[in-house]
Design an enzyme around this catalytic site. Structure first.
Site, short mmCIF file in Angstrom:
data_model
loop_
_atom_site.label_atom_id
_atom_site.label_comp_id
_atom_site.label_asym_id
_atom_site.label_seq_id
_atom_site.Cartn_x
_atom_site.Cartn_y
_atom_site.Cartn_z
N HIS A 35 -29.08 -12.33 19.12
CA HIS A 35 -29.44 -13.29 18.80
C HIS A 35 -29.00 -13.78 17.63
CE1 HIS A 35 -33.96 -11.52 20.60
NE2 HIS A 35 -33.70 -11.91 21.12
N CYS A 64 -27.83 -26.07 34.53
CA CYS A 64 -28.57 -25.08 33.23
C CYS A 64 -28.02 -23.82 33.03
CB CYS A 64 -30.59 -25.73 34.16
SG CYS A 64 -30.27 -24.34 35.53
#
Length: 557
Positions: A190, A488
């Site tokens: 994170h 993507c």
């Protein structure tokens, strides 16, 4: 004499400044019997957990973007029923609230670490929740980032989302964070995700940085994935020149993505809900290359109605009026089971009933979603494209594209995540209007390396020549049929790999909005011939590290 410490760089940035170390956490509680009753201790835990969850939710609302989702997930983690049961079991044994929280959370942490990969990197999030709950129980301040009174480079084992989300980045602040260096974590932690979103210069997983002392001046070079300790005056001056050059490029008026010779490469945004549209446009997104629709389904016990879906799609298309918007239909299964779609226990869910496979087994859900998209499209002047995830065969391609066209959608394509589709790309693009390569899953399936398993994390690298060869095959098929080929996956956010992908035939790149500036800057340094030459150098390598090094050498020549 300077010393270079290696890690994983996030983006292209470079920064310099004195080290400020993250304060050590307060000592762990001791295993002692409580003088309170288990009921009283349980009440203390409930109050502390509630307060911590509320504070994390408040920070989530203040942070917005990906940080909002991360912090909300952390708040839910704090109130997880399984953790509550584990804590209660220890309280029933007469333990203190502090010890029960510490020991129960530590047990869950060990479980996540054993799983490894993405879930292993959530262990730091769990540590932070436990530390905050224990601090509240003790009546102490929550752990946090230091405030030395001057701009600094923050050094920590890893950062909790609550800290990363609200770092002081104000150029006028005396406590401005110039860069992040973590000794643990990786590119999917994170810390890395939020640093990329916020545009913070960061090098993660720099294990050799543990010896750096408070106040040591360092250069943090994300482009090189390095931390330079005891830099020379010449190195500092060169780092400042590069920093100024990048700042000027980022501050320049946003222009469409293009190579140095003018070859257009539209730069699009990956979004998980319509809420991110404003920021993406502000950062220069030329449209949406991947709109994930799972947010509509994951919190529901039953599939949302056509009307509910249409309302959300209408918001998205209105925000991107006149621009291309690529929507991926529901991608559930594997790590995202849904009770109304497929929650059956599977031995190997990554290879099971997921993506289009699950939708075909519940075709009405797919028909409703495509209908909602078609209705939203009818009231919009955005250029809506739809694509199916986890397509593995030509027959699946025909099924999806014909159904989408039947229900009123003009442009229907497939995601290339399964090697079989890449190998048959020329036949697939006989039927699909476009292809969009999801590099995360394509790498997983090519390398037979579970994305969530830490023991094989080194194989989960899109730079591997085997993955690049599959991408090249899709790019060639796109050229043959005159059909677009987008990227993507996370690979598109890597500034140098983005150049390689264009050299392999990608016509658009889609990424987290914060990566757009660095990728735009990187593409503008090379011509299409350069891109093809750099891509060939990577293809000719034997493994991922060698491919990255070969591309770096070719780019510098």
């Amino acid at each position: 004499m300077s010393d270079t410490i290696s890690g994983v760089g996030i983006g292209l940035g470079v920064a310099q400044g004195p080290i400020a170390r993250m304060p050590e956490r307060t000592p762990a509680p001791k295993d002692t019997r409580s003088e309170r009753s288990p009921e009283d201790e349980a009440a203390r835990v409930r109050e502390a957990v509630g307060a911590v969850a509320a504070e994390l939710t408040r920070r989530a609302e203040a942070a917005g973007g990906a940080a909002h989702d991360v912090l909300e997930a952390q708040a839910m983690m704090a109130e997880d029923p399984s953790l509550e049961e584990a804590v209660q079991a220890r309280l029933d044994e007469g333990k203190t609230a502090e010890w029960a929280v510490h020991d129960a959370f530590a047990e869950f942490r060990a479980t996540l670490e054993a799983v490894g990969g993405y879930l292993g990197e959530r262990a730091a999030d769990l540590d932070d929740v436990a530390a905050r709950v224990i601090a509240h129980l003790r009546g102490e301040p929550a752990p946090g980032v230091p405030s030395p009174g001057h701009p600094f480079v923050l050094l920590a084992p890893d950062l909790a989302p609550a800290d990363t989300a609200l770092l002081d980045l104000d150029p006028d602040s005396p406590n401005r964070v110039l860069a992040l260096v973590t000794t643990d974590g990786g590119p999917t932690s994170h810390t890395a995700i939020l640093a990329r979103e916020k545009g913070i210069v960061a090098v993660v997983g720099a294990s050799g940085a543990t010896g750096l002392a408070e106040g040591d001046v360092v250069i943090v070079d994300a482009a090189a994935g390095a931390v330079v300790a005891s830099p020379t005056d010449q190195q500092l001056a060169e780092a400042q020149r590069r920093s100024d050059e990048r700042a000027a490029a980022v501050a320049a008026p946003v222009t469409p993505g293009a190579l140095a010779d003018g070859t257009p490469v539209p730069l699009l945004a990956n979004l998980g809900s319509p809420k991110g549209a404003g920021e993406a446009l502000e950062l220069g997104a030329e449209g949406v290359g991947l709109f994930r629709t799972e947010f509509l389904f994951l919190s529901s016990k039953e599939a949302p109605t056509v009307e509910a879906q249409q309302a959300e799609y209408t918001k998205l298309l209105a925000a991107f009026a006149g621009k291309k918007v690529v929507v991926r239909v529901l991608d559930a299964g594997a790590d995202k089971p849904l009770p109304f779609l497929n929650d059956a226990e599977e031995e190997n869910p990554a290879l099971g009933l997921r993506g289009l496979r699950a939708l075909r087994a519940n075709e009405q859900i797919l028909r409703d979603q495509l209908t909602a998209l078609a209705r939203a499209d009818a009231d919009s002047d955005a250029d809506l494209w739809v694509m199916a995830p986890m397509v593995a065969t030509v027959e699946e391609t025909i099924f999806f594209t014909e159904l989408a066209h039947e229900l009123g959608l003009k442009t229907a394509g497939v995601m290339v995540e399964v090697p079989a589709v890449a190998l048959l790309a020329e036949r697939v693009l006989n039927h699909a209007d476009f292809a969009s390569i999801g590099t995360n899953d394509l790498t997983q399936y090519t390398m037979a390396a579970d994305r969530l398993l830490g023991s094989v994390a080194t194989l989960q690298d899109p730079w591997h020549p085997a993955v690049l060869k599959l991408i090249a095959a899709v790019g060639e098929a796109g050229r043959t049929h005159g059909k677009p080929v987008g990227i993507c996956g996370e690979a598109a956010a890597d500034p140098l790999l983005a150049v390689v992908l264009v050299g392999l035939g990608a016509t658009t790149l889609s990424m987290a909005p914060a990566a757009l500036a660095d990728v735009r800057f990187s593409l503008g340094r090379y011509t299409i011939e350069d891109a093809r030459r750099i891509a060939q150098a990577a293809l000719d390598a034997d493994d991922a590290p060698a491919a990255r090094a070969a591309a770096q050498a070719a780019a510098a020549s």
